[in-house]
Each structure stands twice: as structure tokens, then as C-alpha cells.
Design an enzyme around this catalytic site. Sequence first.
Site, PDB file in Angstrom:
ATOM      1  N   GLU A 157       4.045  13.098  -4.432  1.00  0.00           N
ATOM      2  CA  GLU A 157       3.347  13.027  -3.148  1.00  0.00           C
ATOM      3  C   GLU A 157       4.102  13.876  -2.130  1.00  0.00           C
ATOM      4  OE1 GLU A 157       3.271   9.268  -0.978  1.00  0.00           O
ATOM      5  OE2 GLU A 157       1.140   9.617  -0.611  1.00  0.00           O
ATOM      6  N   CYS A 161      -1.850   8.860   2.659  1.00  0.00           N
ATOM      7  CA  CYS A 161      -1.634   8.477   1.261  1.00  0.00           C
ATOM      8  C   CYS A 161      -2.892   8.728   0.427  1.00  0.00           C
ATOM      9  CB  CYS A 161      -1.180   7.035   1.161  1.00  0.00           C
ATOM     10  SG  CYS A 161      -2.013   5.949   2.285  1.00  0.00           S
ATOM     11  N   GLU A 179       0.890  -1.161   0.000  1.00  0.00           N
ATOM     12  CA  GLU A 179       0.000   0.000   0.000  1.00  0.00           C
ATOM     13  C   GLU A 179       0.927   1.209   0.000  1.00  0.00           C
ATOM     14  OE1 GLU A 179      -1.839   2.937   0.683  1.00  0.00           O
ATOM     15  OE2 GLU A 179      -2.665   2.275   2.622  1.00  0.00           O
TER      16      GLU A 179
END
Length: 498
Positions: A400, A298, A263
Site C-alpha cells: 500500500e 485505504c 479497518e
Amino acid sequence: MTEHISPDIDPHRLARTLSGFNLIDGELVGARSGRTFPVVNPATGNEIGTAPFSEAADVDAAVSAAQRAQRAWAGMAARKRGALVAECARLLGAHVEELGRLVALETGKALRTESRVEASVVADALQFYGGLGSELKGESVPFSPDMLTVTTREPIGVVGVIIPWNAPMMLMALKISPALVAGNCVVVKSAEESPLAVLRVCQLLNQVLPRGVLNIVAGYGPECGAPLVQHPAVGKITFTGSVETGRIVARAAGEKLIPVTLELGGKSPMIVMGDADLDRAVAGAVAGMRFTRQGQSCTAASRIFVHESLHDAFVTALKAKVDAMKMGDPLDEATDIGTVISQAQLDKVKGYIESGRATLGAAAVECSALPQGASLRGGLFVRPVLFTGLGNSHRLAREEIFGPVTCIIKFSSYEEVLAMANDSAYGLAATIWTRDLKTALDAARRLEAGFVQVNQNIVVQPGLSYGGVKQSGLGREASLEAMLEHFTHKKTLIFNMQ
Ligand code: ADP
């Protein structure tokens, strides 16, 4: 800072009590080398405790304990294992306050808006999986009338769990609960920044589980995480973290030919169509961007595409909402937003903000206010920033950031915005806000993400498969299917009766 906390849930005292320990074979033990590293409160910069600097020998002790416990654990009726995991949920339910305070202390996440919530989700995840023991079913296969052919779900054996710091207890719970119910034993490797609350969770769970079934070691990635992945007795790795580390873990698992669940990151788009309910969309942006967690998620809605007819009103309304949020001591009930996790993370976030500011045509809308007061002077606080005027190809819209920084991008047509939303290396989550059913259905189908929502932005829920496509990862978590697909293997049994 913490004067209103009752002594039995004083997180400082708890942090000191847990300092320096791994939990292996039911016992709190230090690293073999005796080495430790400091655990720091990001709201003050003060050391609150230590964690063992675990290395290959410590990992080996934990894996060996898990291996020893596994045969008896797998031999227990699946519903009985589930019942024990559900009992763990009840026990943790009684410790939500304590766990919430401890994780707030070590991560800087505000107690009321984040840390206490995380502690209750842990109990919820254990409760959910605790009820699924009897779902570990196989099939009967009509292979031949003279033969009985069935499949069974078998545990993998020892599962290695590697977690990050942003929601350490919750992410651990989503991994250990299905692994345990499926009959595996577990070794968790906690994140460097947040080893204490997860250790406390494991300590509590060890009051219910047989010794060796659940072990946890603290340490750094190369010295502790890598030996866990490489250990010959570990049959599966489930990992949450960055794309870069995910690649390293997947490569090492590939070398051993063991399965991995990953993940990883996200750059999740939120699309606000011209017909959207503005108030709901703005509230959805606040929740989706996880401003209360300083954007350290996330799934953060870090690219917000707003139709040109609503763009200015949206920015004004979002700024007003985030301005109204109070930044401060994570343990203070009045605080909405705490700190970021570390100096390195703060520097990284500030670097992105500077790069956005330096871009021609971009505007940085700063929100909320830094806390005042001498006790928080060393705190890693950063004001949330809404960027406008940056295109979808800017690095702030592609990489990110893992901080309270979001890009608000204006669009005029549906096809244009859908193309921009999908133009990303990531594919974790996506939302669209519209009153038009046809648009909602079309977008839900075409958005390249593992978790798509229309007119809402809720977080991962036990029961709903969660995970990404593209560089956001491999595999799914949080559901029954996740337990069956990722923590068991299917065995075919053929009985010839002739
Ligand atoms: P973040 O940037 O969120 O800290 P990382 O992906 O670096 O994310 O860390 C997530 C987890 O992976 C942490 O527990 C970290 O210690 C661990 N980790 C880092 N490097 C490795 C590695 N080489 N092998 C296994 N685990 C690692």
C-alpha cells in the site's frame, strides 16, 4: 493564501483557538505535563497550532470521565440517545464550511473536492445512526413454555476510538455515532497530523451531549494510543490505520481479551473488461484512485487491470483527465488536488516512484502539474503517476503506497485477471467494469473483498456495511449491523415463572 475567507470561518484563527487542548469531561484542557507538539499546514510547511502531547495520565482522566458518564447515558431511552445524536448532526450541518476549511488546513486536502465533502459526510453519518436507536432490539426465545426467555442488546461501556489522518472527521463519525447510540461512552485518540478538526467536531457535539459522554485526546501512538488500548476500563477498541499498528493494537486488545474492530489497508483492484464503457471506467478510475486526495485512501483503486483491447486508450484518457486537474492551495476553490500529509509520506511516495522507474520495462506517466507561486514553495505536492508495464507481483502492486501512484496492468483473459486481482494480501474493495451481466455476477461473487462494486466506484456510505477481508481488517462499519455487532453485546435473560 486565504484572503477570501470570511473572518468567522477563518481556519487559521480557529486552529489557534483550539491549540493545546484535549476535551475531557466537557472541558477543554491541556496535557497534564503541559507538553504540546506542533500542527503543520502541509501546503506551506507553516505551524498553524499545537496539540497536547497526551500520555497515560491524560488518557486515564478521559476514560474516567467516560466511565462516570456511562451509566446515566446507557440508562437513557435508546431513541432519546438517537435523538441527541441526530441533533448533533443538525448542529454539524450548520458548521460544514468551518470544519471543511479547518481539515483542509491541517491535512492539505482540497476544500472543494475533499474537505467540504468530508464535513458533510460527518453530519450524514450522525444523522443515519441517530435514527437507529429503536433498532437496538433483542429477541424472544421459545426455550420453555414456563419461562420467558429473551435477549437484550447491552452497551459495552467505554469504547476507545483510534483514528488516522486521511479522513479524520469522517472516520471518527463512523465510529462514535454507532458507539454512542448503542449506549457507550467514548474516548477518541486523534492522529498526530490532524488533531484540530476532530477536536472541533467533539467540541460542537459536547454542546448537545451530556458531559463525559464524548472525550478526545491528542497524542502519539506509543504514549497516548497504547495506554488507551491498555486501560482496564476500556471495553472495546475500534481502530483505523496501518496493518502494522493494527497488529499491535489487536495484540494488546488480545492480552486484555476485549473485542477490536480493525479497518486497515488495501490494494484494491479495478478490473476494466474489454466490453466496458471506456468513459465511465476512466471517470471511475479518477474517483476510485482518489486523485483529489493524493491517493491517500485505504480503498484507492491502486491496481487497475485493463483488457489489452482498451489498455492504451484507457491510459491516454486517464492521463488527460488527471492532467486537467489543478494542483494547488487546498483552500482555493479552483484547486482539485492538494498535498500529501507529511514529509515522511512524501519521501515514502517518492521512494516508490523511484523504485517503479528503476524497473525494466516500466513506464511512469506523470500527470497534472505542480503549483507555482512563492507561498506554496514549502508545500508537500507530488504529481500523480500512472505506471504501466509493471506486473502484479511488483512491490508497487503489492504494497500500500497511500499516495497518487497507480499501476495499470494489461490482461487478456477473465480467469487470468480474476486470479491477479485476488492475488493480494489485502481484500478491502474491488470494482469490475463490464456490460456483461454474467461476468459481473461471477466476479462480484469471486472477488475477495469486503466491498465490491460493478460499473461504479462510490465511497463508503452510511447504511452499507464496509470493511475488509484478509489483512484489510476485522469487522464492518457504517451500517446498522455494525452498530449491533460491534458496539453491543447480547445478554440472555431467563425468567422462570413456575
Ligand atoms: P498511519 O500510517 O496511517 O499514520 P498508523 O496506523 O500508524 O497509521 O496510525 C493510525 C493511528 O494509530 C494514529 O492515531 C496513531 O497515533 C495510532 N497509533 C500508532 N501507534 C499506536 C499504538 N502502538 N497503539 C495505539 N495506537 C497507535
